[in-house]
Structure formats: structure tokens, C-alpha cells
Write a protein that holds these residues in place. Structure first.
Motif, mmCIF file in Angstrom:
data_model
loop_
_atom_site.group_PDB
_atom_site.id
_atom_site.type_symbol
_atom_site.label_atom_id
_atom_site.label_comp_id
_atom_site.label_asym_id
_atom_site.label_seq_id
_atom_site.Cartn_x
_atom_site.Cartn_y
_atom_site.Cartn_z
ATOM 1 N N VAL A 12 -2.661 2.063 -3.588
ATOM 2 C CA VAL A 12 -2.551 0.612 -3.336
ATOM 3 C C VAL A 12 -4.178 0.326 -2.691
ATOM 4 O O VAL A 12 -4.930 -0.599 -3.080
ATOM 5 C CB VAL A 12 -1.875 0.135 -2.210
ATOM 6 N N ALA A 13 -4.559 1.300 -1.986
ATOM 7 C CA ALA A 13 -5.944 1.237 -1.458
ATOM 8 C C ALA A 13 -7.239 1.376 -2.657
ATOM 9 O O ALA A 13 -7.895 0.518 -2.574
ATOM 10 C CB ALA A 13 -6.452 2.452 -0.440
ATOM 11 N N ARG A 14 -6.683 2.416 -3.482
ATOM 12 C CA ARG A 14 -7.747 2.277 -4.926
ATOM 13 C C ARG A 14 -7.798 1.074 -5.510
ATOM 14 O O ARG A 14 -8.647 0.794 -6.165
ATOM 15 C CB ARG A 14 -7.193 3.770 -5.548
ATOM 16 N N ALA A 15 -6.372 0.324 -5.735
ATOM 17 C CA ALA A 15 -6.353 -0.742 -6.288
ATOM 18 C C ALA A 15 -7.195 -1.879 -5.683
ATOM 19 O O ALA A 15 -7.999 -2.734 -6.297
ATOM 20 C CB ALA A 15 -4.819 -1.275 -6.420
ATOM 21 N N PHE A 16 -7.232 -2.079 -4.315
ATOM 22 C CA PHE A 16 -8.037 -2.908 -3.719
ATOM 23 C C PHE A 16 -9.510 -2.609 -3.822
ATOM 24 O O PHE A 16 -10.458 -3.613 -4.008
ATOM 25 C CB PHE A 16 -7.694 -3.078 -2.310
ATOM 26 N N LYS A 17 -9.847 -1.256 -4.060
ATOM 27 C CA LYS A 17 -11.220 -0.858 -4.129
ATOM 28 C C LYS A 17 -11.557 -1.409 -5.421
ATOM 29 O O LYS A 17 -12.745 -2.034 -5.719
ATOM 30 C CB LYS A 17 -11.615 0.410 -3.954
ATOM 31 N N LYS A 18 -10.902 -1.275 -6.450
ATOM 32 C CA LYS A 18 -11.109 -1.400 -7.994
ATOM 33 C C LYS A 18 -11.306 -2.999 -8.087
ATOM 34 O O LYS A 18 -12.342 -3.426 -9.139
ATOM 35 C CB LYS A 18 -10.157 -0.938 -8.892
ATOM 36 N N VAL A 19 -10.878 -3.768 -7.437
ATOM 37 C CA VAL A 19 -10.865 -5.314 -7.544
ATOM 38 C C VAL A 19 -11.802 -5.861 -6.619
ATOM 39 O O VAL A 19 -12.179 -7.026 -6.469
ATOM 40 C CB VAL A 19 -9.600 -6.127 -7.322
ATOM 41 N N GLY A 20 -12.680 -4.907 -6.028
ATOM 42 C CA GLY A 20 -13.660 -5.199 -5.082
ATOM 43 C C GLY A 20 -13.356 -5.694 -3.497
ATOM 44 O O GLY A 20 -14.158 -6.274 -2.894
ATOM 45 N N GLU A 21 -12.301 -5.417 -3.112
ATOM 46 C CA GLU A 21 -11.856 -5.783 -1.911
ATOM 47 C C GLU A 21 -11.801 -4.558 -1.018
ATOM 48 O O GLU A 21 -10.607 -4.231 -0.440
ATOM 49 C CB GLU A 21 -10.482 -6.625 -1.868
ATOM 50 N N LYS A 22 -13.053 -4.294 -0.624
ATOM 51 C CA LYS A 22 -12.894 -2.907 0.188
ATOM 52 C C LYS A 22 -12.591 -3.322 1.701
ATOM 53 O O LYS A 22 -11.875 -2.261 2.184
ATOM 54 C CB LYS A 22 -14.335 -2.610 0.173
ATOM 55 N N GLU A 23 -12.474 -4.526 2.257
ATOM 56 C CA GLU A 23 -11.992 -4.714 3.538
ATOM 57 C C GLU A 23 -10.556 -4.434 3.611
ATOM 58 O O GLU A 23 -9.878 -3.796 4.470
ATOM 59 C CB GLU A 23 -12.506 -6.225 3.837
ATOM 60 N N LYS A 24 -9.866 -5.015 2.353
ATOM 61 C CA LYS A 24 -8.378 -4.683 2.399
ATOM 62 C C LYS A 24 -7.873 -3.299 1.928
ATOM 63 O O LYS A 24 -7.110 -2.940 2.518
ATOM 64 C CB LYS A 24 -7.783 -5.798 1.503
ATOM 65 N N GLN A 25 -8.863 -2.719 1.320
ATOM 66 C CA GLN A 25 -8.534 -1.274 1.092
ATOM 67 C C GLN A 25 -8.417 -0.489 2.693
ATOM 68 O O GLN A 25 -7.859 0.117 2.744
ATOM 69 C CB GLN A 25 -9.940 -0.616 0.330
ATOM 70 N N LEU A 38 -8.232 -1.958 5.720
ATOM 71 C CA LEU A 38 -7.092 -2.259 6.438
ATOM 72 C C LEU A 38 -5.674 -1.758 5.994
ATOM 73 O O LEU A 38 -5.120 -1.222 6.971
ATOM 74 C CB LEU A 38 -6.987 -3.714 6.130
ATOM 75 N N VAL A 39 -5.388 -1.682 4.504
ATOM 76 C CA VAL A 39 -4.146 -0.772 4.286
ATOM 77 C C VAL A 39 -4.364 0.575 4.762
ATOM 78 O O VAL A 39 -3.180 0.917 5.297
ATOM 79 C CB VAL A 39 -4.226 -0.985 2.721
ATOM 80 N N LEU A 40 -5.282 1.338 4.750
ATOM 81 C CA LEU A 40 -5.225 2.724 4.978
ATOM 82 C C LEU A 40 -5.042 2.810 6.517
ATOM 83 O O LEU A 40 -4.332 3.858 6.842
ATOM 84 C CB LEU A 40 -6.667 3.310 4.614
ATOM 85 N N ARG A 41 -5.822 1.858 7.288
ATOM 86 C CA ARG A 41 -5.724 2.060 8.809
ATOM 87 C C ARG A 41 -4.104 1.492 9.264
ATOM 88 O O ARG A 41 -3.849 2.001 10.405
ATOM 89 C CB ARG A 41 -6.765 0.891 9.476
ATOM 90 N N LYS A 42 -3.780 0.642 8.495
ATOM 91 C CA LYS A 42 -2.322 -0.009 8.913
ATOM 92 C C LYS A 42 -1.277 1.198 8.646
ATOM 93 O O LYS A 42 -0.434 1.254 9.474
ATOM 94 C CB LYS A 42 -1.981 -1.179 8.243
ATOM 95 N N TYR A 88 -10.320 9.797 8.070
ATOM 96 C CA TYR A 88 -11.337 9.261 7.614
ATOM 97 C C TYR A 88 -10.766 8.369 6.609
ATOM 98 O O TYR A 88 -11.127 8.333 5.424
ATOM 99 C CB TYR A 88 -12.689 9.762 7.319
ATOM 100 N N ALA A 89 -10.278 7.234 6.997
ATOM 101 C CA ALA A 89 -9.495 6.414 5.995
ATOM 102 C C ALA A 89 -10.461 5.597 5.100
ATOM 103 O O ALA A 89 -10.204 5.715 3.880
ATOM 104 C CB ALA A 89 -8.565 5.330 6.935
ATOM 105 N N PRO A 90 -11.255 5.180 5.356
ATOM 106 C CA PRO A 90 -12.096 4.361 4.664
ATOM 107 C C PRO A 90 -12.732 5.272 3.200
ATOM 108 O O PRO A 90 -12.949 4.593 2.214
ATOM 109 C CB PRO A 90 -13.610 3.803 5.135
ATOM 110 N N THR A 91 -13.106 6.481 3.462
ATOM 111 C CA THR A 91 -13.477 7.354 2.459
ATOM 112 C C THR A 91 -12.402 8.071 1.715
ATOM 113 O O THR A 91 -12.854 8.710 0.815
ATOM 114 C CB THR A 91 -14.539 8.289 3.033
ATOM 115 N N GLU A 92 -11.137 8.082 2.023
ATOM 116 C CA GLU A 92 -10.057 8.777 1.420
ATOM 117 C C GLU A 92 -9.254 7.745 0.403
ATOM 118 O O GLU A 92 -9.300 6.596 0.582
ATOM 119 C CB GLU A 92 -9.145 9.316 2.447
#
Length: 243
Positions: free
Chosen positions: A200-213, A215-219, A239-243
Motif C-alpha cells: 500500500v505504501a509503495r502504491a501511494f508513492k507511485k501515485v505521488g502521495e508521499k505524505e500518505k505513504q 502516514l500508512v507506514l507510521r500507522k 525508518y518508515a519513510p525509506t522502507e
């Protein structure tokens, strides 16, 4: 006095006899209980063996047929013609064998035939069918089937099945679909496993929604993880944002 003694002896002997009868009855009940358990166990073993043989027979039949719906469904109808009850266990075992052999087309045909009979509609069978659709690259059919499941079994869909449809969309590079399924998960209160969270985090990254990426990892990921370092299990910060 003699009469009272005799009465006392008779009374005692009656009490002893009653106690002995109670003990005998209890012992007989225990033996009967054990016997019934043994018989039930033996019946299960015989049934299991029979369903396994039926499953192998079904696999042999369908694998020898041409890839035509009419031929397959006709053979399956003939296979069950003399059954007093629909052989759900045998069909489930056959699907598992076909899955192990990667006979995905046959998995789809047998599962659809079974559903057409109103049988075998379980989360496990749904999972197997979606996996087969994925392997056969029949994404449109999988999507239609998933929408049917979502509509009819909304509150009882398993985490595993959500993970399966997300894995299929990830396999076919469909990030927007992943995000939509994830939204359904959150709405229904189904917590994703770690592998699904990463998809899911990678999907948010692919559509350009890095903040949601992030958020999902941290949640959904714990703030730490365990690794093995110099033979020991060590807890380290994630390190959630880079994983």
C-alpha cells in the motif's frame, strides 16, 4: 436386639449392592463412551481416505479433457451424478491438488462449476480462485469476482483475502486499485499485515502521495523491528519513510 442387627446387616448389604451397581453403571458408561469415540474416529479416517481418492479421480478426469467449458462441466456433472450429497471435501482437495500443480485454468473451471452448484463458497476457495485469476492474467474477471464478494460478504471478508487482491493488483502494477481496496479495509476495520502495508505504501508513492505513504507506514508498522546482530536478537528503530 437380634431383629435390629439383622435389619442393620440387610440395610448395609443393600447399600453395598447399590454402590456396586452404581460403580458398574459408571464403568459401563465410560466403556461405551470410549467405544463411541473410537468408532467416530475410524469413520472420519475412512471418509477422509474416500474423499482423497475422489479428489484424485476428479483431477485425473479434468486434466484429460479439452479446454472447453461444456466438456469440463459435463464431465463434472457426470462425476457427481450418483452422489447422494455434493462432495464438497473431495472438490476442495482436488482444487488444492490442481493449485499445487499450477493447473490454474482447471482451478478456475472447477471452482466456477462448484459455485454454480451453490457449494463451497468459503474465503479459502475465494482466495484460491483469485490467485488462479492472477496467475492466468485474468484481472478483469478477478475484479468482477472481488466486487461480488465485497457486495455479498462485506463484514466477513478475511484479512487474507484482502491481502490476496492487493497482491494481485501489485503484481499487475495497479496502484490506484490497491489504494481503493485499502480504503475498504480501513472502513471495515481490517488491519493489514506488514507485507500488505508495504504494498500500500509503495502504491501511494507511485501515485505521488508521499505524505500518505509515510502516514500508512507510521500507522501500521511498529516504530521498531528486530534484527540478528552478532548472534543476538537486537531491537532497532524502524525508518518508515525509506522502507
Amino acid at each position: 436386639m437380634v431383629t435390629k442387627s439383622i435389619r442393620h446387616v440387610v440395610k448395609c448389604s443393600k447399600n453395598q449392592s447399590s454402590r456396586q451397581l452404581i460403580k458398574l453403571n459408571v464403568a459401563e458408561a465410560k466403556i461405551a463412551k470410549k467405544a463411541s469415540k473410537t468408532e467416530h474416529h475410524l469413520w472420519n479416517k475412512r471418509d477422509s481416505a474416500a474423499s482423497g481418492q475422489k479428489a484424485l479421480n476428479l483431477v485425473r478426469i479434468v486434466c484429460g479433457l479439452p479446454n472447453e467449458k461444456e466438456a469440463v462441466y459435463g464431465a463434472l456433472d457426470k462425476w457427481t451424478a450418483w452422489e447422494s450429497e455434493f462432495p464438497v471435501i473431495a472438490v476442495a482437495k482436488a482444487l488444492n491438488i490442481l493449485k499445487q500443480r499450477k493447473q490454474w485454468t482447471r482451478v478456475i473451471q472447477v471452482a466456477k462449476w462448484m459455485f454454480g452448484k451453490g457449494q463451497g463458497m468459503t474465503m479459502g476457495t475465494f482466495d484460491t480462485l483469485i490467485h488462479a485469476f492472477d496467475m492466468e492474467e485474468r484481472v478483469d474477471e478477478a475484479e468482477s469476482f472481488w466486487n461480488m464478494i465485497l457486495h455479498t460478504h462485506q463484514r466477513s471478508i478475511s484479512k487474507r483475502l484482502f491481502s490476496r487482491i492487493i497482491a494481485m493488483y501489485a503484481h499487475h502494477h495497479m496502484p490506484q486499485n490497491i489504494i481503493e481496496v485499502f480504503a475498504d479495509m480501513e472502513e471495515l476495520g481490517v488491519r493489514p499485515d506488514e507485507d500488505t502495508v508495504r504494498k500500500v505504501a509503495r502504491a501511494f508513492k507511485k501515485v505521488g502521495e508521499k505524505e500518505k505513504q509515510e502516514l500508512v507506514l507510521r500507522k501500521y508498522l511498529t516504530p521498531y523491528k528486530y534484527i540478528h546482530f552478532k548472534g543476538e536478537r537486537v531491537r532497532v528503530t524502524r525508518y518508515a519513510p525509506t522502507e
